[in-house]
Design a protein around this motif. Structure first.
Motif, PDB file in Angstrom:
ATOM      1  N   ASN A 176      41.295  52.614  35.876  1.00 49.28           N
ATOM      2  CA  ASN A 176      41.730  53.130  37.171  1.00 49.28           C
ATOM      3  C   ASN A 176      42.744  54.264  37.035  1.00 49.28           C
ATOM      4  O   ASN A 176      43.712  54.347  37.778  1.00 49.28           O
ATOM      5  N   ARG A 213      41.738  48.172  43.166  1.00 49.44           N
ATOM      6  CA  ARG A 213      40.962  48.786  42.078  1.00 49.44           C
ATOM      7  C   ARG A 213      39.680  49.407  42.615  1.00 49.44           C
ATOM      8  O   ARG A 213      39.172  49.019  43.654  1.00 49.44           O
ATOM      9  N   LYS A 214      39.127  50.348  41.851  1.00 48.62           N
ATOM     10  CA  LYS A 214      37.844  50.940  42.234  1.00 48.62           C
ATOM     11  C   LYS A 214      36.710  49.919  42.115  1.00 48.62           C
ATOM     12  O   LYS A 214      35.636  50.117  42.669  1.00 48.62           O
ATOM     13  N   GLU A 215      36.958  48.832  41.402  1.00 50.79           N
ATOM     14  CA  GLU A 215      35.921  47.825  41.204  1.00 50.79           C
ATOM     15  C   GLU A 215      35.686  46.929  42.423  1.00 50.79           C
ATOM     16  O   GLU A 215      34.778  46.093  42.401  1.00 50.79           O
ATOM     17  N   THR A 267      33.675  46.183  48.404  1.00 49.90           N
ATOM     18  CA  THR A 267      33.785  46.870  49.690  1.00 49.90           C
ATOM     19  C   THR A 267      35.253  46.955  50.070  1.00 49.90           C
ATOM     20  O   THR A 267      36.081  46.221  49.528  1.00 49.90           O
ATOM     21  N   ASP A 268      35.558  47.847  51.004  1.00 47.53           N
ATOM     22  CA  ASP A 268      36.915  47.884  51.541  1.00 47.53           C
ATOM     23  C   ASP A 268      36.898  47.223  52.911  1.00 47.53           C
ATOM     24  O   ASP A 268      35.849  47.088  53.542  1.00 47.53           O
ATOM     25  N   ASP A 284      41.198  53.947  50.270  1.00 46.28           N
ATOM     26  CA  ASP A 284      40.258  53.113  49.517  1.00 46.28           C
ATOM     27  C   ASP A 284      40.299  53.553  48.053  1.00 46.28           C
ATOM     28  O   ASP A 284      40.061  54.722  47.747  1.00 46.28           O
ATOM     29  N   ARG A 344      38.330  53.308  45.739  1.00 48.86           N
ATOM     30  CA  ARG A 344      37.058  53.851  45.255  1.00 48.86           C
ATOM     31  C   ARG A 344      36.877  55.310  45.671  1.00 48.86           C
ATOM     32  O   ARG A 344      36.031  56.012  45.111  1.00 48.86           O
TER      33      ARG A 344
END
Length: 234
Positions: A39, A70-72, A75-76, A215, A217
């Motif tokens: 990240n 985290r980007k993992e 969904t947000d 977000d 991601r």
């Protein structure tokens, strides 16, 4: 009363402090490695936010990061945005609270009223600065940034600090800086403040009072600290 007595006894032992450190340090190490390896795209401000949150709350802060920061994440959602927002709030307020309690209660041995006033003022100033600073850096006029920070952060900071300061004074009553209970009470109070302010952040985000942090991601890779609407990015 037995439950309260048990809680007081538990935090009055070195084992509690040692146990927290034994959980917090590996959590912090894991966080740093994850930020470095998976990240790195996160904004520098949020990396600091997550680091401070884990230092203050140990595994709780790491769990919040894993679920929302985290980007993992799959969904947000509003609950995840609220956790990022409350972590941002906690990271700044925590600095002010630690300084306030250490100086007012630990060094100056002031009464509860003065400890509360000084700690709240420092916590608010630190949390406020952590919102205003990045906004001004992004080109928002200082007056606008200050006004928007007051609107977006006051409710969250107030609930967080009223809870944290009350818990700290209650658990550490009569303890000095040389007592284990002084430090364990501070640890417990920071976690309690974060959890108490979470539903407030859910409501602030739901009603559009604050935009919250981006977000993870979708975080820009341009190196700027800007995350979310500049008017409400706390």
């Amino acid at each position: 009363m037995d439950i309260l007595d048990t809680l007081h006894d538990a935090i009055d032992t070195p084992a509690f402090l040692i146990g927290f450190l034994a959980l917090m340090l590996p959590s912090l190490f894991w966080l740093i490695r994850d930020l470095q390896r998976r990240n790195t795209h996160l904004m520098p401000l949020m990396k600091v936010v997550w680091g401070l949150t884990v230092i203050y709350t140990g595994p709780l802060g790491l769990a919040i990061y894993l679920w929302s920061g985290r980007k993992e994440i799959a969904t947000d959602s509003l609950p995840r945005r609220a956790f990022r927002s409350v972590a941002h709030c906690c990271s700044g307020c925590g600095m002010g609270e630690i300084v306030g309690v250490v100086v007012a209660a630990g060094i100056l041995s002031l009464g509860s009223v003065w400890v509360s006033v000084i700690t709240f003022a420092l916590a608010y100033a630190a949390g406020y600065a952590l919102t205003v600073g990045p906004l001004v850096q992004d080109g928002v006029p200082l007056r606008t940034a200050m006004r928007d920070a007051v609107v977006a952060e006051t409710a969250s900071i107030t609930v967080m600090e009223v809870t944290a300061i009350s818990v700290s004074l209650w658990l550490a009553a009569g303890a000095g800086m040389g007592d284990v209970r002084f430090w364990t009470a501070l640890i417990v109070s920071l976690s309690c403040g974060l959890l108490a302010a979470y539903p407030v952040n859910v409501l602030l985000l739901h009603f559009g009072v604050k935009e919250g942090m981006m977000d993870p991601r979708m975080t820009d890779h341009d190196g700027h600290d800007h995350q979310g609407d500049p008017a409400t990015a706390g």
